[in-house]
Design an enzyme around this catalytic site. Structure first.
Site, short mmCIF file in Angstrom:
data_model
loop_
_atom_site.label_atom_id
_atom_site.label_comp_id
_atom_site.label_asym_id
_atom_site.label_seq_id
_atom_site.Cartn_x
_atom_site.Cartn_y
_atom_site.Cartn_z
N ASP A 47 0.66 -1.26 -0.18
CA ASP A 47 0.10 -0.23 0.01
C ASP A 47 1.06 1.64 0.10
O ASP A 47 1.50 1.63 0.83
CB ASP A 47 -0.67 -0.19 0.99
CG ASP A 47 -1.64 1.62 1.73
OD1 ASP A 47 -2.92 1.08 0.66
OD2 ASP A 47 -1.43 2.45 1.74
N TYR A 52 3.37 10.00 0.49
CA TYR A 52 4.19 9.60 1.80
C TYR A 52 5.46 10.19 1.11
O TYR A 52 6.59 9.42 1.96
CB TYR A 52 4.01 7.77 1.99
CG TYR A 52 2.46 7.53 1.99
CD1 TYR A 52 1.19 8.61 2.80
CD2 TYR A 52 2.14 5.94 1.91
CE1 TYR A 52 0.21 7.49 3.19
CE2 TYR A 52 0.54 5.76 2.27
CZ TYR A 52 0.16 6.54 2.86
OH TYR A 52 -1.34 6.41 3.07
N LYS A 81 -2.34 6.32 -4.35
CA LYS A 81 -3.42 6.85 -4.25
C LYS A 81 -3.29 8.88 -4.83
O LYS A 81 -2.15 8.82 -4.71
CB LYS A 81 -4.06 7.02 -2.30
CG LYS A 81 -3.38 5.32 -1.87
CD LYS A 81 -3.78 5.84 -0.53
CE LYS A 81 -3.50 3.98 0.28
NZ LYS A 81 -2.23 4.12 1.02
N HIS A 114 -7.28 9.55 -2.05
CA HIS A 114 -7.18 9.30 -1.15
C HIS A 114 -7.35 10.26 -0.15
O HIS A 114 -7.80 9.41 0.94
CB HIS A 114 -5.58 9.76 -1.04
CG HIS A 114 -4.59 9.99 -0.08
ND1 HIS A 114 -3.31 9.70 0.50
CD2 HIS A 114 -4.66 9.52 1.52
CE1 HIS A 114 -2.44 9.04 0.91
NE2 HIS A 114 -3.91 9.21 2.05
N1 LIG Z 1 -5.84 5.93 2.63
C1 LIG Z 1 -5.03 6.56 3.50
O1 LIG Z 1 -5.63 7.59 4.12
C2 LIG Z 1 -4.85 6.24 5.29
C3 LIG Z 1 -3.51 4.84 5.01
N2 LIG Z 1 -3.15 4.64 5.76
C4 LIG Z 1 -2.23 2.67 5.40
O2 LIG Z 1 -2.23 2.09 6.44
C5 LIG Z 1 -0.99 1.59 6.85
C6 LIG Z 1 -0.83 1.33 8.42
O3 LIG Z 1 -1.22 2.72 8.99
P1 LIG Z 1 -0.23 3.22 9.74
O4 LIG Z 1 -1.22 4.36 10.38
O5 LIG Z 1 1.20 3.18 9.10
O6 LIG Z 1 -0.03 2.21 11.39
P2 LIG Z 1 -0.36 1.07 12.01
O7 LIG Z 1 -1.51 0.37 13.05
O8 LIG Z 1 0.09 -0.13 10.57
O9 LIG Z 1 1.11 0.76 12.83
C7 LIG Z 1 2.12 1.35 12.16
C8 LIG Z 1 3.51 1.04 13.85
O10 LIG Z 1 2.87 -0.04 14.45
C9 LIG Z 1 4.09 -0.82 15.05
N3 LIG Z 1 4.62 -2.01 14.58
C10 LIG Z 1 3.89 -2.42 13.57
N4 LIG Z 1 3.78 -3.54 13.63
C11 LIG Z 1 4.10 -4.38 15.02
C12 LIG Z 1 4.07 -5.38 16.17
N5 LIG Z 1 4.04 -6.86 15.33
N6 LIG Z 1 3.80 -5.55 17.07
C13 LIG Z 1 3.87 -3.66 17.76
N7 LIG Z 1 4.23 -2.94 17.35
C14 LIG Z 1 4.26 -2.90 15.45
C15 LIG Z 1 5.48 -0.22 13.53
O11 LIG Z 1 6.38 0.38 13.62
P3 LIG Z 1 7.59 -0.20 12.75
O12 LIG Z 1 7.86 0.51 11.37
O13 LIG Z 1 8.90 0.62 13.51
O14 LIG Z 1 8.05 -1.83 13.20
C16 LIG Z 1 4.83 1.65 13.98
O15 LIG Z 1 4.91 2.44 14.67
C17 LIG Z 1 -0.22 2.42 6.33
O16 LIG Z 1 1.15 2.97 6.19
C18 LIG Z 1 -0.38 3.79 5.28
O17 LIG Z 1 -0.67 2.42 4.27
C19 LIG Z 1 -2.83 4.86 7.36
C20 LIG Z 1 -3.48 5.91 7.39
C21 LIG Z 1 -3.95 6.92 6.45
C1 LIG Z 2 -1.78 8.15 6.61
C2 LIG Z 2 -1.73 8.82 4.64
O1 LIG Z 2 -2.61 8.22 4.33
C3 LIG Z 2 -2.54 10.35 5.22
C4 LIG Z 2 -2.65 10.74 6.83
O2 LIG Z 2 -3.62 10.83 4.85
#
Ligand SMILES: NC(=O)C1=CN([C@@H]2O[C@H](COP(=O)(O)OP(=O)(O)OC[C@H]3O[C@@H](n4cnc5c(N)ncnc54)[C@H](OP(=O)(O)O)[C@@H]3O)[C@@H](O)[C@H]2O)C=CC1
Ligand SMILES: CC(=O)C(C)=O
Length: 316
Positions: A47, A52, A81, A114
């Site tokens: 994704d 980003y 997106k 997005h």
């Molecule tokens: N369409 C939109 O507007 C949005 C889309 N997204 C998408 O969704 C994805 C995921 O959401 P996101 O907000 O990043 O957050 P997540 O809920 O996926 O959490 C990510 C965090 O959790 C940590 N983590 C991952 N796996 C573990 C584990 N097994 N144990 C403990 N900690 C863990 C990561 O640390 P580390 O990396 O240090 O391991 C990071 O700090 C985004 O990256 C993006 O691609 C997100 C928000 C908005």
């Molecule tokens: C993480 C993301 O997709 C945002 C904030 O638009």
């Protein structure tokens, strides 16, 4: 050993892996290795998004894994997106072409609007005046007509939306020649999206669940904010199954039929997170987790809630 991930079927008959790797906040210097580790672990769905700021580095990993013969392009499912400053119809095709060029791909598998709200064009990704985001009044319905052209030009196989509420999806469906295949929204036990999921299901639109672990690394997190992965009730369930809290959170979404996209740049977590296809949560535990819902939205963007298309001013 690489894990096998089940597929969901979209309303255009194309299939898509129910599990993928998120890349928001994955630093450019770390994301190439993260995506390579993910592909080695069995991830086929990545994704991405222009905003980003790391699509070039994601693309480097895809290229390397294809060149090594680990995967073929057709085995990969890449989402990106359209950012809010490119909603104006004449900006949509150049935007996807920039993303394709950055990723080093000829087509995307899925391209999403997005957010429903547009920002002022031509002044960077976050146009600001006096500390406030500058808006554009482009209607996302006009943007949708531009998205449909991308499918006809084979620049993407499927199109969808992200962060749309049900009224906004209704408006899109009223004019759509090509239906959105998915609505990507925040989804986890504190915001389980029951009503939006039911609505989307009735329209044959699959939900993609973002921030499934509660996005602890979101830039606006404050000390004392609730931490989903530290919830004692979830920890107790995890203990019962001999799994981690992350496993329970990810399994909860997948077991509801939601495409789920946790982000990690840590090899051991990337491998751990995909390891959720060999156990099932009992109905009683699914129902118990359902009761944790508290409208706990982490990705609220509430500093733009006066935008006329801000999606979270209605219930769902
Ligand atoms: N369409 C939109 O507007 C949005 C889309 N997204 C998408 O969704 C994805 C995921 O959401 P996101 O907000 O990043 O957050 P997540 O809920 O996926 O959490 C990510 C965090 O959790 C940590 N983590 C991952 N796996 C573990 C584990 N097994 N144990 C403990 N900690 C863990 C990561 O640390 P580390 O990396 O240090 O391991 C990071 O700090 C985004 O990256 C993006 O691609 C997100 C928000 C908005
Ligand atoms: C993480 C993301 O997709 C945002 C904030 O638009």
């Amino acid at each position: 050993m690489a894990q096998k991930v089940p597929f969901v079927q979209f309303n255009n008959d194309l299939k898509f892996p129910i599990f993928g790797l998120g890349t928001w906040k994955s630093p450019p210097g770390e994301v190439t290795q993260a995506v390579k580790n993910a592909i080695d672990a069995g991830y086929r769905h990545i994704d991405c998004a222009h905003v980003y700021g790391n699509e070039t580095e994601v693309g480097a990993a895809l290229k390397e894994k294809i060149q090594e013969g680990v995967v073929k392009r057709e085995d990969l499912y890449i989402t990106s997106k359209l950012w809010n400053t490119f909603h104006r119809p004449d900006l949509i095709e150049p935007a996807i072409k920039t993303t394709l060029c950055n990723l080093g791909l000829e087509y995307l598998d899925l391209y999403l609007i997005h957010w429903p709200q547009a920002y002022k064009e031509d002044e960077g990704l976050f146009p600001e005046k006096d500390g406030k985001t500058v808006y554009s009044d482009v209607d996302y319905v006009d943007t949708w007509k531009g998205m449909e052209k991308l499918v006809k030009k084979c620049l993407t196989k499927s199109i969808g939306v992200s962060n749309f509420n049900h009224e906004q999806i209704d408006r899109v469906l009223a004019i759509a020649e090509i239906k959105p295949v998915t609505n990507q929204v925040e989804c986890h036990p504190y915001l389980n999206q029951k009503k939006l999921i039911e609505y989307c299901k009735s329209k044959d639109i699959v939900i993609t669940a973002y921030s499934p672990l509660g996005s602890p690394d979101r830039p606006w997190a404050k000390p004392g904010d609730p931490q989903l992965m530290d919830d004692p009730k979830l920890k107790e369930i995890a203990q019962k199954y001999g799994k981690t809290t992350a496993h329970i959170l990810l399994r909860y979404n997948v077991q509801r039929g939601l495409i789920t996209i946790p982000k990690s740049v840590t090899k051991s977590r990337i491998e751990q997170n995909i390891d959720i296809f060999d156990f099932e949560l009992k109905n009683e535990d699914m129902e118990c987790i359902d009761t944790f819902d508290c409208n706990g939205r982490f990705c609220h963007l509430n500093w733009i809630k006066d935008h006329k298309y801000y999606p979270f001013n209605i219930e769902y």
